[in-house]
Design a protein around this motif. Structure first.
Motif, PDB file in Angstrom:
ATOM      1  N   ARG A 143       0.882  -1.552  -0.502  1.00 29.40           N
ATOM      2  CA  ARG A 143       0.028  -0.292   0.531  1.00 29.40           C
ATOM      3  C   ARG A 143       0.805   0.850   0.144  1.00 29.40           C
ATOM      4  O   ARG A 143       0.123   2.181  -0.051  1.00 29.40           O
ATOM      5  N   ARG A 144       1.706   0.982   0.018  1.00 32.24           N
ATOM      6  CA  ARG A 144       2.850   2.131  -0.021  1.00 32.24           C
ATOM      7  C   ARG A 144       3.106   2.971   1.358  1.00 32.24           C
ATOM      8  O   ARG A 144       2.657   4.567   1.543  1.00 32.24           O
ATOM      9  N   TYR A 145       2.574   2.353   2.708  1.00 36.98           N
ATOM     10  CA  TYR A 145       2.358   2.981   3.585  1.00 36.98           C
ATOM     11  C   TYR A 145       3.541   3.573   4.243  1.00 36.98           C
ATOM     12  O   TYR A 145       4.062   1.889   4.442  1.00 36.98           O
ATOM     13  N   GLY A 146       4.103   4.331   5.130  1.00 39.96           N
ATOM     14  CA  GLY A 146       5.681   4.615   5.311  1.00 39.96           C
ATOM     15  C   GLY A 146       4.959   3.816   6.779  1.00 39.96           C
ATOM     16  O   GLY A 146       4.368   4.134   7.021  1.00 39.96           O
ATOM     17  N   ALA A 147       6.386   2.713   6.794  1.00 38.12           N
ATOM     18  CA  ALA A 147       6.393   2.858   8.578  1.00 38.12           C
ATOM     19  C   ALA A 147       8.054   2.355   9.170  1.00 38.12           C
ATOM     20  O   ALA A 147       8.688   2.654   8.397  1.00 38.12           O
ATOM     21  N   LEU A 148       7.528   2.457  10.962  1.00 39.33           N
ATOM     22  CA  LEU A 148       8.699   2.717  11.512  1.00 39.33           C
ATOM     23  C   LEU A 148       8.936   1.312  12.478  1.00 39.33           C
ATOM     24  O   LEU A 148       8.219   1.686  13.381  1.00 39.33           O
ATOM     25  N   ILE A 149       9.767   0.240  12.474  1.00 40.25           N
ATOM     26  CA  ILE A 149       9.443  -1.169  13.188  1.00 40.25           C
ATOM     27  C   ILE A 149      10.415  -0.939  14.745  1.00 40.25           C
ATOM     28  O   ILE A 149      11.490  -1.822  13.749  1.00 40.25           O
ATOM     29  N   VAL A 150      10.689  -1.140  15.555  1.00 40.11           N
ATOM     30  CA  VAL A 150      11.877  -1.159  16.410  1.00 40.11           C
ATOM     31  C   VAL A 150      11.816  -2.480  17.770  1.00 40.11           C
ATOM     32  O   VAL A 150      10.841  -2.954  17.578  1.00 40.11           O
ATOM     33  N   ILE A 151      12.192  -3.174  16.822  1.00 40.27           N
ATOM     34  CA  ILE A 151      12.018  -4.449  17.502  1.00 40.27           C
ATOM     35  C   ILE A 151      13.234  -4.337  18.539  1.00 40.27           C
ATOM     36  O   ILE A 151      14.981  -4.880  17.827  1.00 40.27           O
ATOM     37  N   GLU A 152      12.942  -4.878  19.898  1.00 35.03           N
ATOM     38  CA  GLU A 152      14.464  -4.713  21.124  1.00 35.03           C
ATOM     39  C   GLU A 152      14.900  -5.900  21.257  1.00 35.03           C
ATOM     40  O   GLU A 152      14.489  -6.820  20.991  1.00 35.03           O
ATOM     41  N   ARG A 153      16.356  -5.958  21.129  1.00 36.69           N
ATOM     42  CA  ARG A 153      16.623  -7.210  21.310  1.00 36.69           C
ATOM     43  C   ARG A 153      18.310  -7.122  22.780  1.00 36.69           C
ATOM     44  O   ARG A 153      16.474  -6.759  23.810  1.00 36.69           O
TER      45      ARG A 153
ATOM     46  N   VAL B 178      11.572  -0.679   8.122  1.00 34.97           N
ATOM     47  CA  VAL B 178      11.028   0.393   7.666  1.00 34.97           C
ATOM     48  C   VAL B 178      10.719   0.071   6.006  1.00 34.97           C
ATOM     49  O   VAL B 178      11.094  -0.650   5.534  1.00 34.97           O
ATOM     50  N   VAL B 179       9.263   0.878   5.988  1.00 36.62           N
ATOM     51  CA  VAL B 179       8.284   0.873   5.036  1.00 36.62           C
ATOM     52  C   VAL B 179       8.901   2.793   3.913  1.00 36.62           C
ATOM     53  O   VAL B 179       8.172   3.140   5.619  1.00 36.62           O
ATOM     54  N   SER B 180       9.039   2.296   2.797  1.00 34.30           N
ATOM     55  CA  SER B 180       8.916   3.720   2.616  1.00 34.30           C
ATOM     56  C   SER B 180       7.678   4.000   2.146  1.00 34.30           C
ATOM     57  O   SER B 180       7.214   3.221   1.299  1.00 34.30           O
ATOM     58  N   GLU B 181       7.465   5.456   2.223  1.00 32.15           N
ATOM     59  CA  GLU B 181       5.895   5.642   1.442  1.00 32.15           C
ATOM     60  C   GLU B 181       6.065   5.962   0.142  1.00 32.15           C
ATOM     61  O   GLU B 181       5.266   5.676  -0.595  1.00 32.15           O
ATOM     62  N   GLU B 182       7.605   6.318  -0.631  1.00 32.75           N
ATOM     63  CA  GLU B 182       7.509   7.039  -1.897  1.00 32.75           C
ATOM     64  C   GLU B 182       8.239   5.755  -2.499  1.00 32.75           C
ATOM     65  O   GLU B 182       7.074   5.542  -3.512  1.00 32.75           O
ATOM     66  N   THR B 183       8.267   4.568  -2.420  1.00 31.44           N
ATOM     67  CA  THR B 183       8.539   3.599  -3.201  1.00 31.44           C
ATOM     68  C   THR B 183       7.799   1.855  -2.318  1.00 31.44           C
ATOM     69  O   THR B 183       7.690   1.203  -3.619  1.00 31.44           O
ATOM     70  N   GLY B 184       7.555   1.809  -1.495  1.00 32.10           N
ATOM     71  CA  GLY B 184       6.757   0.626  -0.779  1.00 32.10           C
ATOM     72  C   GLY B 184       8.089  -0.420  -0.349  1.00 32.10           C
ATOM     73  O   GLY B 184       7.856  -1.371   0.195  1.00 32.10           O
ATOM     74  N   GLN B 185       9.652   0.011  -1.006  1.00 32.30           N
ATOM     75  CA  GLN B 185      10.251  -0.900  -0.092  1.00 32.30           C
ATOM     76  C   GLN B 185      10.375  -0.939   0.819  1.00 32.30           C
ATOM     77  O   GLN B 185      10.268   0.069   1.552  1.00 32.30           O
ATOM     78  N   ALA B 186      10.790  -2.336   0.925  1.00 29.68           N
ATOM     79  CA  ALA B 186      11.097  -2.570   2.345  1.00 29.68           C
ATOM     80  C   ALA B 186      12.460  -3.206   2.903  1.00 29.68           C
ATOM     81  O   ALA B 186      13.133  -3.805   2.572  1.00 29.68           O
TER      82      ALA B 186
END
Length: 211
Positions: A91-101, A185-193
């Motif tokens: 959907r080209r929704y920008g996203a930022l997801i942090v997984i703590e280790r 991270v998902v780019s809202e411009e390109t959809g690239q993950a």
């Protein structure tokens, strides 16, 4: 310093054999191209394009595989994470997801809004719908829980591929430079993950990861 954990499990996988075979195939193609280099009548531009495409495919395949290895010791929700990233990417929704280790992240981020809910792809996707109150910030995941959303991460000053990075990618890199966190991270411009770890960005193909 390499802070990766769980990598030993990856090293014993059959995926290493596949990657090795793919690299051998690229090496053979490069040797063939080199042997034809002295023939002025042969245009090698097509060969270069094919080699570049093969290397890119290998990089994406390896990145997607190792992402599972980096996360599996720290969360049981890898399938939920990759499913949500796939849908967000489509959907080209920008996203930022942090997984703590292993490194606690409380002192490294500006806390957002507490969520304290189990990780599900539906909840993650709803957070990043454009216009949603928390869509511009980062989600923090610890174990199988979404701890918070709308978090602000430290920004990296790095540049990649001779172009300036967007804010999400700089944030993903910035946190990964300072901690052992894995940041999707998902780019809202390109959809690239992509994912950031140890101060480097790696493209991922979530379809390959899910199969």
């Amino acid at each position: 310093m390499n802070r990766h954990t769980g990598q030993a499990d990856c090293d014993s996988s059959l995926m290493r054999q596949k990657l090795k075979a793919d690299l051998h195939r690229v090496a053979e193609r490069m040797n063939l191209t080199l042997s034809r280099f002295d023939h002025d009548s042969v245009c090698l531009l097509g060969q270069f394009a094919e080699i570049r495409a093969e290397i890119k495919h290998i990089e994406v395949l390896a990145s997607s595989f190792y992402l599972d290895c980096y996360l599996s010791p720290f969360t049981e929700k890898f399938a939920e994470l990759t499913s949500s990233v796939q849908h967000l990417s489509d959907r080209r929704y920008g996203a930022l997801i942090v997984i703590e280790r292993e490194v606690p992240l409380e002192t490294m981020i500006h806390s957002g809004v507490a969520v304290d809910a189990r990780v599900t792809h539906a909840l993650l996707e709803s957070i990043f719908i454009p216009g949603a109150p928390l869509h511009d910030g980062a989600v923090l995941i610890r174990g199988n829980q979404i701890v918070s959303a709308g978090n602000v991460l430290p920004l990296s000053q790095a540049e990649a591929h001779e172009r300036k990075l967007g804010t999400r990618h700089r944030a993903a890199l910035g946190l990964s430079e300072l901690t052992d966190a894995v940041v999707l991270v998902v780019s809202e411009e390109t959809g690239q993950a992509s994912f950031a770890v140890d101060g480097a960005l790696h493209p991922i193909n979530v379809v390959e990861t899910l199969t």
